[in-house]
Design a protein around this motif. Sequence first.
Motif, PDB file in Angstrom:
ATOM      1  N   ASN A 154       4.033  73.971 116.003  1.00  0.00           N
ATOM      2  CA  ASN A 154       4.832  72.785 116.292  1.00  0.00           C
ATOM      3  C   ASN A 154       6.274  72.964 115.850  1.00  0.00           C
ATOM      4  O   ASN A 154       6.559  73.646 114.866  1.00  0.00           O
ATOM      5  N   ASN A 155       7.179  72.329 116.578  1.00  0.00           N
ATOM      6  CA  ASN A 155       8.584  72.311 116.194  1.00  0.00           C
ATOM      7  C   ASN A 155       8.720  71.533 114.886  1.00  0.00           C
ATOM      8  O   ASN A 155       8.161  70.447 114.742  1.00  0.00           O
ATOM      9  N   ALA A 156       9.479  72.077 113.945  1.00  0.00           N
ATOM     10  CA  ALA A 156       9.540  71.486 112.607  1.00  0.00           C
ATOM     11  C   ALA A 156      10.969  71.117 112.206  1.00  0.00           C
ATOM     12  O   ALA A 156      11.928  71.770 112.615  1.00  0.00           O
ATOM     13  N   PHE A 157      11.063  70.074 111.395  1.00  0.00           N
ATOM     14  CA  PHE A 157      12.287  69.643 110.729  1.00  0.00           C
ATOM     15  C   PHE A 157      13.428  69.289 111.693  1.00  0.00           C
ATOM     16  O   PHE A 157      13.881  70.116 112.475  1.00  0.00           O
ATOM     17  N   ARG A 187      10.775  65.744 122.314  1.00  0.00           N
ATOM     18  CA  ARG A 187      10.922  64.357 121.885  1.00  0.00           C
ATOM     19  C   ARG A 187      11.071  64.213 120.370  1.00  0.00           C
ATOM     20  O   ARG A 187      11.748  63.316 119.887  1.00  0.00           O
ATOM     21  N   ARG A 188      10.394  65.095 119.626  1.00  0.00           N
ATOM     22  CA  ARG A 188      10.359  64.933 118.177  1.00  0.00           C
ATOM     23  C   ARG A 188      10.043  66.257 117.509  1.00  0.00           C
ATOM     24  O   ARG A 188       9.522  67.183 118.139  1.00  0.00           O
ATOM     25  N   ARG A 189      10.368  66.329 116.212  1.00  0.00           N
ATOM     26  CA  ARG A 189       9.977  67.447 115.368  1.00  0.00           C
ATOM     27  C   ARG A 189       9.121  66.914 114.225  1.00  0.00           C
ATOM     28  O   ARG A 189       9.182  65.735 113.914  1.00  0.00           O
ATOM     29  N   PHE A 190       8.337  67.800 113.635  1.00  0.00           N
ATOM     30  CA  PHE A 190       7.320  67.371 112.675  1.00  0.00           C
ATOM     31  C   PHE A 190       7.544  67.987 111.309  1.00  0.00           C
ATOM     32  O   PHE A 190       8.164  69.048 111.170  1.00  0.00           O
ATOM     33  N   VAL A 191       6.978  67.325 110.318  1.00  0.00           N
ATOM     34  CA  VAL A 191       6.765  67.923 109.002  1.00  0.00           C
ATOM     35  C   VAL A 191       5.276  67.803 108.708  1.00  0.00           C
ATOM     36  O   VAL A 191       4.546  67.060 109.395  1.00  0.00           O
ATOM     37  N   LEU A 192       4.814  68.534 107.712  1.00  0.00           N
ATOM     38  CA  LEU A 192       3.383  68.572 107.425  1.00  0.00           C
ATOM     39  C   LEU A 192       2.819  67.191 107.147  1.00  0.00           C
ATOM     40  O   LEU A 192       1.682  66.877 107.549  1.00  0.00           O
TER      41      LEU A 192
END
Length: 254
Positions: free
Chosen positions: A141-144, A158-163
């Motif tokens: 997944n795309n992060a930060f 659309r969005r980036r993730f963190v754990l």
Amino acid sequence: MIGRSEEYAKMFQLEGQLWWYRSLHERVFMTLQGAFGRRRDIRILDAGCGTGGMLDFLRRQGYTHLRGIDGSADAVAFCHERGFPVTFINLTNLADFEPETQYDAIICNDVFCYFTETDLPPLLSALADRLKPRGILVSNNNAFKAFEGQHDIAVGIRRRFVLADFEQLMPQAGLQIQHATYWSFLLSPLILLMRQWQRLQLRLGWQKPEEAQSDVYLPVAWLNETLYRIAQTEQKLLRRTPFGSSLFIIVDSH
């Protein structure tokens, strides 16, 4: 990324060569080996398989039961060129697609970033329903948000993730995280600098959003190989890192 034909064409041409794809494919392969050993008869679904680069890599490693689905007609057409009978389906409708079929492993790389906060929980639940007992879900997944740049605009992220996002989402779908790590940690200063430069260009009007280009392009051979070796070294020496442009997670059912 649905509707961006030129990006799928670049992906199709470069997946087997570009350092980032090579690193990701090997990371998934090592995960499958860790979970299933030398077995090559496990049933694998690539949900959101894009142009089929991951499927092609696994086929070359000897895996025999490979299935792919994707919501882009362009991506499905490229998969057919590779000889994979990939099915065209919008993943928001996954719950109704072959509900009786289950898999030992499901791969879902760089897909969740295209789903809204409303649509993502049902997708995770549908993926959980497709897992066999002791099956695993593997997801990159795309992060930060710090890594946002022209690439996000070009491919429609659309969005980036963190754990912490997945630590909340996965239990709601009946899933639990086995392992998680950010990656490209060693390269993150370089990637971050590049993305910050891209954002500055956008803010100053030097680059128009509608002309944004993705990061899917092939550097000169020596640089591409150097970046690959750095990512490969990180994977071998650092099992878990706290920062990077991607978040790789391995999940199983409760």
